[in-house]
Motif scaffolding. Structure first.
Motif, PDB file in Angstrom:
ATOM      1  N   VAL A  31       0.831  -1.202   0.000  1.00 17.01           N
ATOM      2  CA  VAL A  31       0.000   0.000   0.000  1.00 17.01           C
ATOM      3  C   VAL A  31       0.870   1.258   0.000  1.00 17.01           C
ATOM      4  O   VAL A  31       0.594   2.225  -0.729  1.00 17.01           O
ATOM      5  N   LEU A  32       1.941   1.257   0.786  1.00 18.49           N
ATOM      6  CA  LEU A  32       2.844   2.419   0.820  1.00 18.49           C
ATOM      7  C   LEU A  32       3.516   2.627  -0.537  1.00 18.49           C
ATOM      8  O   LEU A  32       3.662   3.761  -0.997  1.00 18.49           O
ATOM      9  N   ALA A  33       3.921   1.535  -1.174  1.00 23.49           N
ATOM     10  CA  ALA A  33       4.547   1.643  -2.498  1.00 23.49           C
ATOM     11  C   ALA A  33       3.562   2.160  -3.534  1.00 23.49           C
ATOM     12  O   ALA A  33       3.922   2.968  -4.405  1.00 23.49           O
ATOM     13  N   ALA A  34       2.311   1.719  -3.459  1.00 22.78           N
ATOM     14  CA  ALA A  34       1.286   2.209  -4.394  1.00 22.78           C
ATOM     15  C   ALA A  34       1.061   3.704  -4.208  1.00 22.78           C
ATOM     16  O   ALA A  34       0.920   4.451  -5.188  1.00 22.78           O
ATOM     17  N   ALA A  35       1.021   4.151  -2.958  1.00 22.02           N
ATOM     18  CA  ALA A  35       0.818   5.575  -2.685  1.00 22.02           C
ATOM     19  C   ALA A  35       1.968   6.412  -3.236  1.00 22.02           C
ATOM     20  O   ALA A  35       1.757   7.481  -3.818  1.00 22.02           O
ATOM     21  N   GLN A  37       3.990   5.583  -5.743  1.00 22.92           N
ATOM     22  CA  GLN A  37       3.978   5.533  -7.207  1.00 22.92           C
ATOM     23  C   GLN A  37       2.862   6.375  -7.803  1.00 22.92           C
ATOM     24  O   GLN A  37       3.058   7.068  -8.807  1.00 22.92           O
ATOM     25  N   GLU A  38       1.678   6.325  -7.191  1.00 23.15           N
ATOM     26  CA  GLU A  38       0.516   7.012  -7.750  1.00 23.15           C
ATOM     27  C   GLU A  38       0.318   8.415  -7.189  1.00 23.15           C
ATOM     28  O   GLU A  38      -0.506   9.184  -7.697  1.00 23.15           O
ATOM     29  N   GLY A  39       1.033   8.750  -6.124  1.00 21.59           N
ATOM     30  CA  GLY A  39       0.978  10.107  -5.603  1.00 21.59           C
ATOM     31  C   GLY A  39      -0.270  10.436  -4.805  1.00 21.59           C
ATOM     32  O   GLY A  39      -0.713  11.585  -4.776  1.00 21.59           O
TER      33      GLY A  39
END
Length: 397
Positions: A31-35, A37-39
């Motif tokens: 979830v942290l990596a998605a945030a 990457q997607e901003g």
């Protein structure tokens, strides 16, 4: 009303989960990596949800055909067993049936008709009407069923489940007799030892069978409730909610999920500073209008969730307010009046006309359906779902 976007549901990719993996670390990191990457930023009351499948896989919660057979033989005696009201599914029930058949000498398979509990049809209602068959009263033998309706395949899978299940039982070493009825008590004319496989009506079925003289009566939720020869198990749901893993093994519904969701919530709080809700989800709770199938083969939508997801929606119906209370207003005046009505709503709108038509379901069931639709069940590779704005309303800035 400055913000133009309400609820957002994102599927989050994760590594392929294996037994022993640390889901707290994997879910949080994904979830942290998605945030990053997607901003997107985190907010209080965001929701992180994970499929029950990855929880069970990380737990190694599996059982083999032989494990199931041993449990069935011990609990039902290993002779003739009635198996009633199974769903028609290669994924959900076929491997369980192999285990049941391997633990008995004969299986009397009683199928509900015209459809199973979740809406997979053997025949359609028009055919029953045409042939003068009353499914509430009539018991059909296999011969009578074939005489009336012939050989029919499932519209999506192309499988004749009557033949498929019968052959599966024979291949597992048991004799088979197939009948069709919707009154659970009809199986007792064939055997007093019964496994009833219905999901959401199981308590009533068990009560009816025992009151009518059933001797060894078990639901799927009462099989594999403890480890057999080192197998996985689920003390609450047994074989309910299981899925095919291999031709000889099922993945059981996960157990002991509450500590996991609370640990992930604490980890996300440490990493983001926000109070984020966490849940495990299985099947949603919706019906396919074409295939008539209910997507609800799991015993519950969510086996575990953090306390902020308890309860039901408490919402006003905006179109009711616009068409009734504020029918004379428009533009900014209408918006301001509706926003004020939302701000002053009390904590319980049950019975009030202004809430009529809002969905009267538990939050976890609604959110679980959203998650199930977001993640899908195929190759999307997003077993984690991140939801924002679910608890916002028209007044949110």
């Amino acid at each position: 009303m400055s913000r133009m976007v309400g609820t957002v549901s994102r599927g989050v990719r994760a590594p392929i989960i294996r037994e022993g993996d640390d889901l707290k670390q994997i879910v949080t990191a994904s979830v942290l990596a998605a945030a990053e990457q997607e901003g997107f930023a985190f907010h209080d009351r965001d929701i992180v949800a994970m499929t029950e499948a990855i929880v069970a896989r990380a737990q190694g919660n599996y059982a083999t055909v032989d494990d199931i057979a041993a449990d069935v033989k011990e609990k039902l005696g290993g002779e003739t067993v009635g198996v009633i009201f199974p769903i028609l599914s290669r994924n959900r029930f076929a491997i369980c049936l192999r285990g049941i058949a391997k633990g008995a000498k004969k299986v009397v398979l009683m199928l509900s008709y015209p459809s199973d509990e979740v809406g997979n049809h053997l025949v359609d209602w028009d055919s029953l009407d045409e042939k003068g068959v009353d499914p509430y009263r009539d018991l059909l033998t296999l011969e009578r069923y074939r005489e009336l309706f012939g050989y029919r395949v499932h519209r999506f899978t192309g499988v004749d489940y009557v033949d498929y299940y019968a052959e599966l039982i024979r291949d597992s070493g048991a004799e088979v007799e197939v009948i069709f009825a919707n009154d659970a008590r009809r199986i007792l004319d064939y055997t007093k030892n019964v496994i009833h496989c219905d999901i959401h009506t199981r308590a009533r079925t068990s009560r009816i069978l025992k009151a009518a003289g059933g001797e060894r009566v078990f639901g799927l939720d009462e099989l594999m409730t403890a480890s057999v020869n080192g197998s996985g198990y689920n003390e609450r749901y047994g074989l309910l909610g299981s899925n095919k893993a291999t031709e000889d093994k099922v993945k059981l519904f996960p157990r002991d999920c509450q500590p996991l969701v609370e640990a992930i919530q604490a980890e996300l709080k440490e990493k983001t500073g926000k109070n984020i809700e966490v849940m495990v989800y299985g099947d949603g709770a919706f019906k396919d209008p074409i295939g008539k199938i209910w997507e609800l083969a799991d015993p519950v939508v969510s086996p575990a969730y953090t306390k902020g997801l308890e309860g039901t929606p408490n919402e006003l119906k905006l179109k009711y307010l616009a068409d009734n209370d504020f029918a004379a207003l428009s533009g900014d005046a209408l918006r301001e009046a509706i926003e004020e009505e939302i701000r002053k709503k009390d904590g319980d709108l049950v019975g009030q006309m202004a809430s009529e038509g809002t969905t009267p379901r538990r939050l976890t069931d609604l959110i679980g359906s959203l998650c199930d639709l977001t993640s899908g069940s195929g190759d999307k590779g997003t077993p984690i779902v991140f939801i924002q704005g679910y608890f916002d309303n028209y007044t949110a800035e």
